[in-house]
Design a protein around this motif. Structure first.
Motif, PDB file in Angstrom:
ATOM      1  N   CYS A 281       0.809  -1.224   0.000  1.00 19.18           N
ATOM      2  CA  CYS A 281       0.000   0.000   0.000  1.00 19.18           C
ATOM      3  C   CYS A 281       0.842   1.275   0.000  1.00 19.18           C
ATOM      4  CB  CYS A 281      -0.964   0.005   1.189  1.00 19.18           C
ATOM      5  SG  CYS A 281      -0.179  -0.157   2.817  1.00 19.18           S
ATOM      6  N   ARG A 282       2.137   1.138  -0.213  1.00 16.06           N
ATOM      7  CA  ARG A 282       3.010   2.316  -0.265  1.00 16.06           C
ATOM      8  C   ARG A 282       2.724   3.138  -1.515  1.00 16.06           C
ATOM      9  NH1 ARG A 282       9.131   0.929  -1.086  1.00 16.06           N
ATOM     10  NH2 ARG A 282       8.239   0.391  -3.115  1.00 16.06           N
ATOM     11  N   ARG A 283       2.766   4.455  -1.370  1.00 14.41           N
ATOM     12  CA  ARG A 283       2.579   5.337  -2.524  1.00 14.41           C
ATOM     13  C   ARG A 283       3.329   6.638  -2.274  1.00 14.41           C
ATOM     14  NH1 ARG A 283      -0.920   9.386  -1.261  1.00 14.41           N
ATOM     15  NH2 ARG A 283      -2.251   9.090   0.589  1.00 14.41           N
ATOM     16  N   THR A 303       4.274   7.344   1.682  1.00 11.25           N
ATOM     17  CA  THR A 303       3.384   7.058   2.798  1.00 11.25           C
ATOM     18  C   THR A 303       2.646   5.757   2.506  1.00 11.25           C
ATOM     19  OG1 THR A 303       1.604   7.940   4.184  1.00 11.25           O
ATOM     20  CG2 THR A 303       1.460   8.372   1.827  1.00 11.25           C
ATOM     21  N   ALA A 304       1.949   5.222   3.494  1.00 15.01           N
ATOM     22  CA  ALA A 304       1.161   3.997   3.318  1.00 15.01           C
ATOM     23  C   ALA A 304      -0.093   4.109   4.166  1.00 15.01           C
ATOM     24  CB  ALA A 304       1.968   2.763   3.716  1.00 15.01           C
ATOM     25  N   GLU A 305      -1.226   3.858   3.577  1.00  6.52           N
ATOM     26  CA  GLU A 305      -2.507   4.025   4.255  1.00  6.52           C
ATOM     27  C   GLU A 305      -2.887   2.823   5.117  1.00  6.52           C
ATOM     28  OE1 GLU A 305      -4.116   6.773   4.294  1.00  6.52           O
ATOM     29  OE2 GLU A 305      -2.781   7.768   2.871  1.00  6.52           O
ATOM     30  N   GLY A 306      -2.297   1.668   4.834  1.00  2.87           N
ATOM     31  CA  GLY A 306      -2.667   0.457   5.542  1.00  2.87           C
ATOM     32  C   GLY A 306      -3.522  -0.453   4.681  1.00  2.87           C
ATOM     33  N   CYS A 307      -3.292  -1.742   4.774  1.00  7.22           N
ATOM     34  CA  CYS A 307      -4.019  -2.726   3.978  1.00  7.22           C
ATOM     35  C   CYS A 307      -4.026  -4.048   4.740  1.00  7.22           C
ATOM     36  CB  CYS A 307      -3.368  -2.887   2.605  1.00  7.22           C
ATOM     37  SG  CYS A 307      -1.704  -3.603   2.646  1.00  7.22           S
ATOM     38  N   ARG A 312      -3.329  -3.161   8.450  1.00 11.22           N
ATOM     39  CA  ARG A 312      -3.790  -1.765   8.508  1.00 11.22           C
ATOM     40  C   ARG A 312      -2.835  -0.832   9.243  1.00 11.22           C
ATOM     41  NH1 ARG A 312      -7.399  -1.831   4.480  1.00 11.22           N
ATOM     42  NH2 ARG A 312      -8.767  -3.658   4.662  1.00 11.22           N
ATOM     43  N   GLY A 314       0.277   0.100   7.892  1.00 12.87           N
ATOM     44  CA  GLY A 314       1.085   0.843   6.935  1.00 12.87           C
ATOM     45  C   GLY A 314       2.545   0.448   6.945  1.00 12.87           C
ATOM     46  N   SER A 370       9.021   6.166   6.057  1.00 22.63           N
ATOM     47  CA  SER A 370       8.451   7.516   5.981  1.00 22.63           C
ATOM     48  C   SER A 370       9.347   8.505   6.719  1.00 22.63           C
ATOM     49  CB  SER A 370       7.041   7.545   6.576  1.00 22.63           C
ATOM     50  OG  SER A 370       7.089   7.333   7.974  1.00 22.63           O
TER      51      SER A 370
END
Length: 431
Positions: A281-283, A303-307, A312, A314, A370
């Protein structure tokens, strides 16, 4: 479920999740709380009955006396069915406490044995400085930082680089964490009088080329290691200090003479772990305004939002960041002049020191972690990111010339040029 199967399941789950430790803690009425340390944080797993049976089982696995509950015990065992070709090594530590005993299982991943310096995460810039120092025939190479920051793993990566048939490599450790073919490893045993200083003196009579001292814990070990480094041996060791500059101050406090520190040390590496962003989920993203003030404009961050893959959070896994301080002529001169910790830090920064913040920021901008995570980890270390709102005054650390004696403030050496004042350091936001 049997107690044996229960313990094996915990250890397998710890290995699968990348946990470094499994904590078994008494919780009243013969219950046991189970937690695992994953990516630096403890996570509750479950609470189970029959605490005494579980603790007896792990003691049996480590060949310890199940009837001894009044004193701390240490042991280790291997589970062949888990891990790689050599199985999974587990180190057990028990200690008596309110409600019974607490046990901690340290999971030792043997797959990390054999890693190179590149595999560990040293950048090309650091390797260009560090590798020539590793290849020197004598001197002291120190890796410093808090417990659990990967110092021993880093030293074994150095050992793997140096391990050749024509060299006699010997170690003194407490305990021996990795079993390495081609070198002689000795574990200290205080019950038998085998302390670090005693074993280290014995090793020096066995014609070693390279000596690994698991940890410099006292003044006597520090003195022997320093003398060995000056008299023709390459000595690798660890020390508990907050940063690279603090190593000099700590050795002075142990009573090591300034000339011994200046001419024994080749380099000091300080290290920490940062959590890695989840690759699923990294972007990349544009940094918020408060980060632009710190890292500069036109520099995208990750950043990563979590998945589901990272539960969840990140983050998934950890990686080290390093601070490298090579011993240079200006730094030697500053040590001789009894410079203060802040003055030493200034001289080191001007003569090639690569800080934790610099290395961490490079890795954050490359997408490994991050910027906020790096700032969280380096908080409290001497050098902090520029542009943060509140200034930080470094706290001087007492220095000593003798064992425990305060070192008087000395004037700079005659003719020494005063160094330029560095820009003011600042805390990360929210510190």
């Amino acid at each position: 479920m049997s107690v044996e199967l229960l313990v094996n399941n915990w250890i397998k789950a710890a290995y699968d999740r990348g946990a470094s430790d499994v904590h078994l803690e008494p919780e009243g009425d013969d219950k046991l709380r189970v937690r695992m340390r994953v990516d630096g944080d403890l996570h509750h797993i479950e609470t189970v009955p029959d605490a005494k049976k579980v603790l007896a089982r792990v003691k049996v696995m480590a060949s310890l006396d199940v009837n001894e509950r009044a004193v701390p015990l240490d042991g280790r065992f291997n589970i062949a069915e888990i891990g790689g070709r050599n199985g999974l090594d587990v180190r057990l530590s028990t200690t008596p406490c309110m409600g019974g005993e607490k046990a901690v299982l340290r999971v030792i991943d043997n797959s990390r044995l054999g890693m190179s310096l590149e595999d560990l995460g040293f950048t090309k810039k650091m390797l260009a400085i560090y590798k020539p120092l590793v290849s020197t025939p004598n001197g002291l190479l120190l890796h410093v930082g808090p417990t659990g920051c990967g110092k021993t793993t880093s030293l074994y990566a150095v050992i793997q680089t140096l391990n050749r048939p024509e060299l006699n490599i010997q170690t003194v450790e407490d305990p021996v964490e990795y079993d390495v073919q081609g070198i002689t490893q000795t574990q200290v045993n205080h019950e038998l009088g085998l302390s670090f200083p005693k074993v280290l003196r014995a090793l020096l009579r066995q014609d070693p080329n390279i000596i690994l001292v698991g940890e410099i814990r006292d003044a006597e070990t520090a003195e022997i290691a320093t003398e060995a480094a000056i008299t023709g041996h390459l000595v690798l060791s660890t020390l508990h200090t907050n940063d690279a500059v603090g190593t000099v101050v700590r050795l002075l406090d142990m009573g090591i003479a300034p000339y011994g520190i200046a001419y024994a040390i080749r380099s000091v590496v300080s290290q920490r772990f940062v959590r890695k962003l989840c690759p699923q989920c990294r972007r990349s993203a544009q940094p918020p305004e408060h980060l632009v003030k710190i890292i500069g404009a036109n520099r995208p961050v990750y950043t990563a939002e979590g998945c589901p893959a990272c539960k969840r959070t990140g983050f998934q896994g950890r990686a080290p960041i390093f601070e490298l301080m090579p011993m240079t002529a200006p730094l030697r001169k500053a040590i001789y002049a009894s410079a203060s910790p802040d003055e030493l830090a200034q001289v080191a920064a001007q003569s090639g020191l690569i800080s934790l913040w610099q290395d961490g920021l490079d890795k954050a901008l490359g997408g490994l972690t991050s910027v906020e995570e790096v700032m969280r980890v380096v908080k409290g270390v001497r050098e902090l990111p520029k542009g943060s709102p509140r200034p930080v005054q470094a706290t001087p650390t007492p220095r000593a010339t003798g064992r425990g004696a305060p070192r008087p403030q000395a004037k700079p050496a005659p003719g020494a040029r005063p160094a330029a004042r560095p820009p003011a350091a600042a805390k990360p936001p929210g510190a």
